[in-house]
Design a protein around this motif. Structure first.
Motif, short mmCIF file in Angstrom:
data_model
loop_
_atom_site.label_atom_id
_atom_site.label_comp_id
_atom_site.label_asym_id
_atom_site.label_seq_id
_atom_site.Cartn_x
_atom_site.Cartn_y
_atom_site.Cartn_z
N GLY A 195 7.97 -0.66 -4.00
CA GLY A 195 6.80 -1.21 -4.30
C GLY A 195 5.80 -1.60 -2.99
N GLU A 196 7.06 -2.13 -2.03
CA GLU A 196 6.19 -2.45 -0.83
C GLU A 196 5.71 -1.19 -0.03
N ASP A 197 6.34 -0.24 -0.35
CA ASP A 197 6.02 0.85 0.35
C ASP A 197 4.54 1.42 -0.18
N VAL A 198 4.47 1.24 -1.56
CA VAL A 198 3.15 1.57 -2.11
C VAL A 198 1.95 0.89 -1.52
N GLY A 199 2.24 -0.47 -1.35
CA GLY A 199 1.02 -1.43 -0.83
C GLY A 199 0.99 -0.85 0.64
N ARG A 200 1.92 -0.56 1.37
CA ARG A 200 1.67 -0.28 2.75
C ARG A 200 0.83 1.06 2.70
N LEU A 201 0.98 1.97 1.89
CA LEU A 201 0.18 3.30 1.94
C LEU A 201 -1.28 2.88 1.56
N GLN A 202 -1.37 2.05 0.66
CA GLN A 202 -2.96 1.64 0.22
C GLN A 202 -3.32 1.04 1.33
N GLY A 203 -2.72 0.03 1.98
CA GLY A 203 -3.47 -0.67 3.05
C GLY A 203 -3.79 0.28 4.21
N ARG A 204 -3.04 1.14 4.50
CA ARG A 204 -3.25 2.08 5.74
C ARG A 204 -4.40 2.99 5.42
N ALA A 205 -4.30 3.51 4.00
CA ALA A 205 -5.69 4.24 3.83
C ALA A 205 -6.88 3.36 3.80
N LEU A 206 -6.72 2.23 3.58
CA LEU A 206 -7.91 1.72 3.08
C LEU A 206 -8.47 1.28 4.69
N LYS A 255 2.57 -7.50 -1.14
CA LYS A 255 3.06 -7.99 0.04
C LYS A 255 3.18 -6.89 1.00
N GLY A 256 3.28 -5.86 0.43
CA GLY A 256 3.16 -4.42 1.42
C GLY A 256 1.79 -4.31 1.86
N ALA A 257 0.96 -4.42 1.18
CA ALA A 257 -0.46 -4.29 1.39
C ALA A 257 -0.94 -5.36 2.59
N LEU A 258 -0.54 -6.58 2.25
CA LEU A 258 -0.69 -7.56 3.12
C LEU A 258 -0.16 -7.47 4.55
N SER A 259 1.06 -6.86 4.75
CA SER A 259 1.61 -6.62 5.73
C SER A 259 0.83 -5.67 6.90
N VAL A 260 0.01 -4.77 6.16
CA VAL A 260 -0.94 -4.06 6.89
C VAL A 260 -2.41 -4.73 7.36
N ASN A 304 -21.98 -6.96 1.96
CA ASN A 304 -20.90 -7.72 2.82
C ASN A 304 -19.53 -7.32 2.28
N LEU A 305 -19.65 -6.04 1.74
CA LEU A 305 -18.34 -5.42 1.24
C LEU A 305 -17.84 -4.14 1.86
N ASP A 306 -16.97 -4.04 2.71
CA ASP A 306 -16.53 -2.99 3.53
C ASP A 306 -15.57 -2.32 2.96
N GLY A 307 -14.53 -2.83 1.85
CA GLY A 307 -13.38 -2.07 1.33
C GLY A 307 -13.28 -2.95 0.17
N VAL A 308 -12.22 -2.30 -0.81
CA VAL A 308 -11.59 -2.76 -1.73
C VAL A 308 -10.26 -2.39 -2.02
N TYR A 309 -9.31 -3.22 -1.98
CA TYR A 309 -7.98 -2.95 -2.12
C TYR A 309 -7.68 -3.16 -3.85
N ALA A 310 -7.65 -2.04 -4.57
CA ALA A 310 -7.28 -2.29 -5.88
C ALA A 310 -6.08 -1.91 -5.97
N ALA A 311 -5.02 -2.54 -6.59
CA ALA A 311 -3.59 -2.04 -6.92
C ALA A 311 -3.12 -0.89 -7.73
N ASN A 312 -4.29 -0.33 -8.53
CA ASN A 312 -3.84 0.63 -9.45
C ASN A 312 -5.50 1.48 -9.92
N ASP A 313 -5.18 2.35 -10.55
CA ASP A 313 -6.42 3.05 -10.87
C ASP A 313 -7.21 2.35 -11.92
N GLY A 314 -6.62 1.70 -12.78
CA GLY A 314 -7.29 1.06 -13.91
C GLY A 314 -8.12 -0.07 -13.11
#
Length: 362
Positions: free
Chosen positions: A143-154, A184-189, A225-235
């Motif tokens: 799961g943390e790897d999922v968040g890291r992938l999302q964060g890096r892509a963003l 947690k994974g996303a915030l680490s990035v 003032n919105l430069d990106g959105v971290y959405a945890a899943n497609d829904g």
């Protein structure tokens, strides 16, 4: 001994069985007749996330048939209700199935039901979400790897707006241990690289809740003032994007996702959604089915597992943790189409013909 323990559990759960049986989507041929045919329960959490019924269930049932021709699968979908899933667990215990594969609606709230199954000598395999209680095995992704992938892509999509850019975080259901791992994974990035203007937890992963929260974020922060959105899943991505459009945010900021839903791929083709995370469902279902058949036969799960995971009680149980894949419009063909999850024809509707040509999907 197993029969005596199971009989005791049956006596405790009989009151709720009638309701649970109505909630389970069981096949007509799955009634226990005291024979030796192994029965495996598959309990899914909801029908709002496409993958459970469209991807995981058919892949799981197919693999069960390959491994164990005489095995039967008893299936239930809780439709997002903890109470219904508890009743379905009771029903499985009453029937005396040989193993249960559980995707918990609420990992903590299902702990007592998992303990009841354990007392009845029925092994429970936690699938995708690490359920509380004495589970016998676990199959999921890091799961943390999922968040890291999302964060890096963003960050990559935001480009020049980093490090001064502002994002909204649309996190998942706090009752789902996976949501905490993704976050947690996303915030680490992301922490220290961007400003987090607003962050929300989304009960039951509801698309409409994400839509409402995004509208609130736009009102508070301003559409410019919105430069990106971290959405945890497609829904959650879908709900966020619809709110951005309704509030005339143009151009749309990059939005992440997860689960590689067909709708998400179409949004990626049009440029509305930047990325998703593909968790190869076939591999996960195959691992879950293999573990379930071994458990139903009373075999050790160590031979199936690739490692261990620590449960909430501190016990180590056999686990299979698979590797997620980051997907943008540039590698849809090399990932999801190559793995035969979708065809280009499924993704590229007539309305998307021009966009698909631009994306190289023809």
């Amino acid at each position: 001994m197993k029969a005596r323990i199971r009989d005791a559990a049956i006596a405790m759960t009989a009151v709720s069985t009638a309701v649970a049986l109505a909630a389970c989507g069981a096949g007509a041929g799955n009634d226990s007749d005291g024979g030796n045919t192994p029965e495996i329960g598959l309990l899914l959490p909801d029908a709002t996330t496409d993958r459970w019924e469209a991807q995981d269930r058919p892949s799981f049932e197919k693999k069960i048939k390959e491994l164990c021709d005489d095995c039967t699968v008893e299936h239930g979908n809780a439709e997002g209700s903890v109470a219904v899933q508890r009743q379905q667990m009771d029903s499985m215990i009453t029937k005396g199935v040989d193993a249960i594969v559980l995707v918990a609606v609420d990992a903590r709230s299902l702990g007592a039901a998992v303990r009841k199954a354990d007392e009845a000598d029925i092994p429970v395999i936690a699938y995708d979400r690490l359920a509380a209680g004495p589970i016998s095995g676990y199959v999921s992704f890091d799961g943390e790897d999922v968040g890291r992938l999302q964060g890096r892509a963003l960050l990559q999509a935001m480009g020049a707006t980093v490090p001064d850019g502002q994002i909204v975080m649309m996190n998942g259901d706090p009752s789902d241990p996976n949501a905490a791992a993704f976050k947690k994974g996303a915030l680490s990035v992301l922490e220290g690289r961007v400003r987090i203007g607003k962050a929300y937890d989304t009960l039951q992963w509801r698309t409409e809740t994400a839509n409402m929260n995004m509208s609130s974020a736009i009102s508070a922060l301003g559409a410019d003032n919105l430069d990106g959105v971290y959405a945890a899943n497609d829904g959650l991505a879908a709900g966020s994007i619809s709110a951005l459009k309704a509030n005339k945010v143009n151009p749309l900021p990059p939005v992440t996702g997860q689960d590689a839903e067909l709708g998400a791929l179409r949004r990626m083709v049009t440029g509305d959604q930047y990325m998703t995370v593909y968790k190869p469902f076939g591999r996960q279902a195959s691992a879950g089915a293999t573990m379930a058949v071994a458990a139903a036969r009373g075999e050790k799960l160590d031979r199936v597992a690739t490692g261990e995971v620590e449960t909430s009680s501190g016990n180590a149980v056999p686990a299979v943790l698979l590797t997620p894949v980051s997907v943008t419009v540039d590698n849809i063909e090399d990932t999801l189409v190559k793995d035969r999850v979708y065809t280009i024809q499924q993704i590229c509707t007539p309305q998307l013909e021009a966009a698909c040509k631009r994306a190289g999907l023809t």
